[in-house]
Write an enzyme that holds these catalytic residues in place. Sequence first.
Site, short mmCIF file in Angstrom:
data_model
loop_
_atom_site.label_atom_id
_atom_site.label_comp_id
_atom_site.label_asym_id
_atom_site.label_seq_id
_atom_site.Cartn_x
_atom_site.Cartn_y
_atom_site.Cartn_z
CG ASP A 46 -2.00 1.01 1.19
OD1 ASP A 46 -1.70 2.22 1.11
OD2 ASP A 46 -3.18 0.62 1.24
CB ILE A 47 1.16 4.29 -2.13
CG1 ILE A 47 -0.27 4.81 -2.18
CG2 ILE A 47 1.52 3.51 -3.37
CD1 ILE A 47 -0.49 5.84 -3.29
CG HIS A 115 -8.35 -2.24 -2.71
ND1 HIS A 115 -9.30 -1.48 -3.37
CD2 HIS A 115 -8.01 -1.54 -1.60
CE1 HIS A 115 -9.52 -0.36 -2.70
NE2 HIS A 115 -8.75 -0.38 -1.61
CG LEU A 116 -7.62 -8.89 1.43
CD1 LEU A 116 -8.88 -8.91 2.29
CD2 LEU A 116 -7.09 -10.31 1.23
CG HIS A 117 -6.94 -2.50 2.95
ND1 HIS A 117 -6.00 -1.52 2.79
CD2 HIS A 117 -8.04 -2.08 2.29
CE1 HIS A 117 -6.50 -0.53 2.10
NE2 HIS A 117 -7.76 -0.84 1.77
#
Length: 178
Positions: A46-47, A115-117
């Site tokens: 993740d950015i 999207h899965l964190h």
Amino acid sequence: MEDTATNWSNSDVNDVETCIFCLIANKKDENTKIIKETKDLVCFSDIFPCAPHHYLVVPREHILSCFSLHKGHIDLVERMAKLGKDVLHAQGITDMADIRLGFHQPPFISVGHLHLHVLAPASQISKYMLYKFTPETNYFVTEEVLRKRLKSISPPLRCHYLENCKLFQCINCAQTGL
């Protein structure tokens, strides 16, 4: 009575061509390093990490959000979680009780691509960002709860189902059988 998935899964071509996660998944973004991938999924950092390990797992197929899913996607969610856990293991994370896997729910999504964190250790999620990753809130649903929810959601109707029925409106093309 079963719920029906919303028709948010198939965005138009312009969305797919400009979606940053589609670009990453198809290796068209030079700035993002893919950590691990399968035939239909990719994982990258993740950015804006909110924990020491914060990764995103995205399908190569453009799916807008968890609200676009139905019971036919349970396997996809399971594979996304497995890839996320595999990446954590590869990064040396061994305490699987201190991880958090889940999805933001609309309107609390920053990118319109499922999207899965994957966060670890969950006990070290930034206190300033913890509200975004609190399970079973309007912001965030865990992958486990999402899989359970999907069991009762049927796929959306398609036009070919409406050929003999004049009462319903097609959610894909907005045509009615009338």
